[in-house]
Design an enzyme around this catalytic site. Sequence first.
Site, short mmCIF file in Angstrom:
data_model
loop_
_atom_site.label_atom_id
_atom_site.label_comp_id
_atom_site.label_asym_id
_atom_site.label_seq_id
_atom_site.Cartn_x
_atom_site.Cartn_y
_atom_site.Cartn_z
N TYR A 1 37.85 33.23 56.90
CA TYR A 1 38.69 32.17 56.37
C TYR A 1 37.90 31.27 55.39
O TYR A 1 38.23 30.83 54.19
CB TYR A 1 39.01 31.06 57.43
N GLU B 1 39.02 31.55 46.82
CA GLU B 1 40.03 30.95 46.11
C GLU B 1 39.92 29.83 45.25
O GLU B 1 40.66 29.62 44.17
CB GLU B 1 41.14 30.89 47.09
#
Length: 237
Positions: free
Chosen positions: A159, A166
Site C-alpha cells: 500500500y 501513484e
Amino acid sequence: MALSTPKDVYLFAYTLAQLAATGYVLYLAFSSFSDGPSAVYAVAGDLVRLLQTLSLLEVMHAVFGLVRSNPFNTLVQISSRVYVVWFIINAVPSAATKVLRIPYLGDDAHPLLGLSYATMVIAWGFAETIRYTYYACSMLGSVPYFVKWVRYTAFYVLYPLGISSELTVCYFANPTLRSTGMFSYRMPNAWNFDFDFAFFNTYCVMLVAYVAFSPMLYTHMMSQRKKALGGAKAKKQ
C-alpha cells in the site's frame, strides 16, 4: 462455495483471467527491468491500462448483486487506479518514464531511481495477484491459512509503495497538465465556469484524496487484518 450456478462459473472464470493477466504483468515488469525502468511502461503499459479499466466490471458485479461488496466502496477503490492510467499516464505518457532524482546526488547518480511507474505496476500486480488468489480459493471452498495471511498482511508494504508511486506519477504529470491546459475548462465561456485540471490534480487528488485519506484507509486495513486473522495468536485453518 461450489461452482454450481452460471453466476459462480462466471465469477470464477473472471477471477482466473484477472489472476493470469496480473501475473503476466508482473512477469513483464521484472523481465524488462534490465532495460531500465522506463521499459516497464513500454512493455506493460497497454496491458496495465486494459486490466485496470476492465476492473470496473467489479463495480457492476456489486451493483447487480453478484458479490456482496458495497458498489460505492468498490468504485472508490478502483477509481484511483483508473484515474491514474487514463487521466495521468495515458494523457501524459512522459510521467511514466521520468526519473525521480535525489537532490545533491547529481544528474547521473543512481539512474535506477526512475522507478515510479515500475514500482506502481509491481505494487498493483502483487496486490491483485494475492487478492485474486484469495478469491479463487474462497470460491473453491477452502482458503489456505498462508494465502489468507498474505492477503491481510502484504498491504503493509504494497500500500505505501503503491500510493507513493501513484503520487509521484501524478506529480510528474502536473507541469504538462498546467502548460497545455489539458482537461481544463477556462473562462470566458457560455457557462461562466472555470475548471483547472492541474489545480484539481494537485489539491483535490494528491493532497486530499491521497495524502489526507490514505492514513485512514491504512488504519482501516489494519483493523480488517485484526478481524480476519484474530491477532498474533490466531490458529491456522
